[in-house]
Design a protein around this motif. Structure first.
Motif, short mmCIF file in Angstrom:
data_model
loop_
_atom_site.label_atom_id
_atom_site.label_comp_id
_atom_site.label_asym_id
_atom_site.label_seq_id
_atom_site.Cartn_x
_atom_site.Cartn_y
_atom_site.Cartn_z
N ILE A 245 47.75 96.96 96.93
CA ILE A 245 46.88 96.86 96.40
C ILE A 245 46.26 96.47 95.25
CG2 ILE A 245 46.90 95.33 98.57
CD1 ILE A 245 43.90 96.89 98.68
N PHE A 246 45.76 94.64 94.67
CA PHE A 246 45.01 94.98 93.76
C PHE A 246 43.43 95.07 93.64
CE2 PHE A 246 48.29 92.94 90.31
CZ PHE A 246 48.65 93.65 90.63
N VAL A 247 42.88 95.75 93.47
CA VAL A 247 41.60 96.18 94.39
C VAL A 247 40.55 95.60 92.81
CG1 VAL A 247 39.70 97.77 94.06
CG2 VAL A 247 41.60 98.10 95.58
N HIS A 248 40.52 94.48 92.10
CA HIS A 248 40.23 93.89 91.10
C HIS A 248 38.18 93.28 90.72
CE1 HIS A 248 42.53 91.12 92.49
NE2 HIS A 248 41.35 89.70 91.94
N HIS A 249 38.05 93.23 89.90
CA HIS A 249 35.99 92.24 90.07
C HIS A 249 37.16 91.10 89.49
CE1 HIS A 249 33.13 90.87 88.89
NE2 HIS A 249 32.83 90.96 87.68
N ILE A 250 36.60 90.35 90.65
CA ILE A 250 36.80 88.63 89.83
C ILE A 250 35.65 87.86 89.33
CG2 ILE A 250 37.00 86.52 91.15
CD1 ILE A 250 38.20 88.12 93.60
N PRO A 251 35.10 87.43 88.72
CA PRO A 251 34.38 87.33 87.28
C PRO A 251 33.67 86.00 88.06
CG PRO A 251 36.54 87.54 85.95
CD PRO A 251 36.95 87.64 87.47
N GLU A 252 32.92 85.82 87.64
CA GLU A 252 32.17 84.40 88.30
C GLU A 252 32.33 83.65 87.26
OE1 GLU A 252 27.59 82.71 88.66
OE2 GLU A 252 27.61 85.05 88.05
N VAL A 253 32.74 82.49 87.68
CA VAL A 253 33.04 80.82 87.64
C VAL A 253 31.46 80.80 86.67
CG1 VAL A 253 33.78 78.88 87.62
CG2 VAL A 253 35.01 80.98 88.55
N THR A 254 31.52 80.49 85.21
CA THR A 254 29.69 80.02 85.00
C THR A 254 30.98 78.62 83.69
OG1 THR A 254 30.28 81.58 82.70
CG2 THR A 254 29.42 82.68 85.26
N ASP A 255 29.55 78.70 83.28
CA ASP A 255 29.56 77.78 82.40
C ASP A 255 30.78 78.14 81.05
OD1 ASP A 255 28.54 75.53 83.98
OD2 ASP A 255 26.72 75.75 82.93
N THR A 256 30.35 79.23 80.69
CA THR A 256 31.25 79.69 79.39
C THR A 256 32.58 79.88 80.00
OG1 THR A 256 29.23 81.41 79.06
CG2 THR A 256 31.31 81.91 78.01
N LEU A 257 33.45 80.48 81.12
CA LEU A 257 34.71 80.71 81.77
C LEU A 257 35.24 79.69 81.66
CD1 LEU A 257 35.86 82.10 82.73
CD2 LEU A 257 35.46 82.24 84.77
N ARG A 258 33.83 78.02 82.22
CA ARG A 258 34.92 76.63 81.72
C ARG A 258 35.58 75.91 80.63
NH1 ARG A 258 30.23 76.03 86.93
NH2 ARG A 258 31.35 76.01 88.21
N GLU A 259 34.56 77.08 80.25
CA GLU A 259 34.71 76.09 78.39
C GLU A 259 35.87 77.03 78.29
OE1 GLU A 259 32.20 76.00 74.13
OE2 GLU A 259 31.28 77.07 75.47
N GLU A 260 36.14 78.46 77.93
CA GLU A 260 37.09 79.14 77.59
C GLU A 260 38.63 78.49 78.22
OE1 GLU A 260 35.93 83.10 78.05
OE2 GLU A 260 34.14 83.24 76.76
N PHE A 261 38.54 78.66 79.62
CA PHE A 261 39.59 78.03 80.30
C PHE A 261 40.38 77.37 79.85
CE2 PHE A 261 41.65 75.86 82.99
CZ PHE A 261 42.67 77.34 84.21
N GLY A 262 39.40 76.08 79.39
CA GLY A 262 40.12 74.95 78.36
C GLY A 262 40.73 74.94 77.54
N LYS A 263 39.69 75.71 76.90
CA LYS A 263 40.22 75.62 75.21
C LYS A 263 41.57 77.17 74.85
CE LYS A 263 36.40 76.27 72.50
NZ LYS A 263 35.23 76.82 71.75
N ALA A 264 42.04 77.79 76.38
CA ALA A 264 42.69 78.71 76.48
C ALA A 264 43.96 77.36 76.78
CB ALA A 264 42.86 79.90 76.84
N LYS A 265 43.85 76.51 77.93
CA LYS A 265 45.02 75.78 78.60
C LYS A 265 45.15 75.14 77.43
CE LYS A 265 45.71 71.93 81.31
NZ LYS A 265 44.69 71.05 82.84
N GLN A 266 44.49 74.51 76.72
CA GLN A 266 44.49 73.78 75.77
C GLN A 266 45.60 74.05 74.69
OE1 GLN A 266 41.77 72.16 72.53
NE2 GLN A 266 42.88 69.89 72.71
#
Length: 353
Positions: free
Chosen positions: A72-93
């Motif tokens: 299994i992957f024992v990984h940290h899950i980053p919190e979904v913040t406004d910054t992550l939402r913005e970065e996600f939108g840019k990466a998706k585009q």
């Protein structure tokens, strides 16, 4: 005796050879075939849900009654913040434009569509399914999970990429440590995400052997009898192979991916965060070149979830320039025999030497 027997006894196997858990490549059939070769098969569960993990465990148990490890992957899950939402939108585009420019039709998920899974649910499922060997990567299990697994009678195998990580694993009571060299294919097992240890495997193995007292498995560049013997001389009591099995009959790689693998040159093997957000070693391609230094790489697991749709679309088109083909630095002929045959030959060659 040529084969060290400490790990063999702990894991109830004849040979201390471990089939690497390679999510997306290894399969229940590969796990069962490795067990048939009297080695330890590994079932890659990555960060699947508990229900998906149970399904694969039960499928594997139908194929073999011999012991195998769940990974299994024992990984940290980053919190979904406004910054992550913005970065996600840019990466998706960015990825939408990249896919369109290469004539790949794909629908990328929105952040709200993505479900991420904690490994804690997998731990409970593994215990319920009575799995007695658990390996893990991307960090260390928390104390509660270690206690629960130990109470269930499980043997725990952690992954380190540095002496510091090895010491942390030993201190927390992990039974066996897999020492992963920088040359290994696939994801780095390191606890770190931004700056990974750059130490070569043989140097790392020797240093870890001097620092810890638990048995060691070595992984990284292990592809023939000479590499196995070198690792044994430096203190390894178990030997994990991954790239050796990439083109095997039981591999999940498609024919076009196996053909690309067989044509690879040494300068094409690179480390990249572009597919998953964590460093992994594989074959360079157009996608990696476009994304690696773009500034549009999200933290794991969000990058991995975002790019999954693109990889699936590229596979359907048999387009090797947009899929991740993980491979280590030790380039070989990549046999298409069965996993059992490949491992038995590997063992026989080692015994001859």
């Amino acid at each position: 005796m040529f084969w060290p027997d400490t790990i063999s006894k702990k894991l109830s196997i004849k040979y201390p050879v471990i089939q690497a858990p390679m999510f997306g490549v290894s399969t229940p059939k590969m796990t069962a075939a490795a067990a048939k070769a009297d080695c330890l098969g590994s079932l890659a569960l990555a960060d699947l849900s508990a229900d998906q993990s149970v399904e694969l465990i039960r499928e594997t148990k139908k194929l073999t009654d011999r012991p195998f490890a769940t990974n299994i992957f024992v990984h940290h899950i980053p919190e979904v913040t406004d910054t992550l939402r913005e970065e996600f939108g840019k990466a998706k585009q960015f990825l939408e434009q990249l896919a369109a420019s290469h004539h790949i039709e794909v629908r990328f998920p929105d952040l709200e569509d993505i479900k991420v899974n904690s490994y804690h649910e997998q731990v409970d499922a593994i215990i319920e399914e009575n799995c007695k060997m658990v390996s893990f990567t991307f960090g260390n299990l928390d104390d509660q999970s270690i206690q629960k697994l130990k109470e269930s009678g499980a043997t725990l195998i952690g992954t380190c990429n540095s002496v510091k990580e090895a010491l942390a694993l030993e201190k927390s009571g992990i039974d066996i440590i897999c020492v992963q060299g920088i040359e290994a294919g696939g994801h780095r097992g390191t606890f770190e995400t931004e700056s990974i240890p750059q130490i070569g495997g043989m140097s790392l193995l020797s240093q870890v052997f001097d620092q810890v007292s638990v048995p060691l498995i070595y992984a990284g560049g292990m592809y023939n009898a000479r590499t196995l013997c070198a690792a044994k001389d430096l203190g390894a009591q178990g030997f994990q192979v991954g790239s050796l099995l990439l083109a095997s009959q039981e591999s999940a790689l498609q024919p076009f991916e196996k053909e690309r693998l067989k044509k690879v040159k040494e300068e094409e093997i690179v480390l990249t965060k572009s597919f998953s957000g964590r460093y992994a070693r594989g074959i360079n391609n157009i996608y990696i070149q476009a994304v690696e230094n773009s500034g549009y790489i999200l933290p794991y697991p969000y990058q991995n979830k975002l790019t999954g749709a693109l990889r699936k679309a590229a596979k359907s088109l048999q387009n090797s320039e947009f899929v991740n083909i993980w491979a280590g630095q030790s380039i070989q002929h990549y046999s298409e025999q069965s996993t059992e045959e490949i491992l038995r030959q590997f063992i026989a060659d080692a015994e001859i030497i």
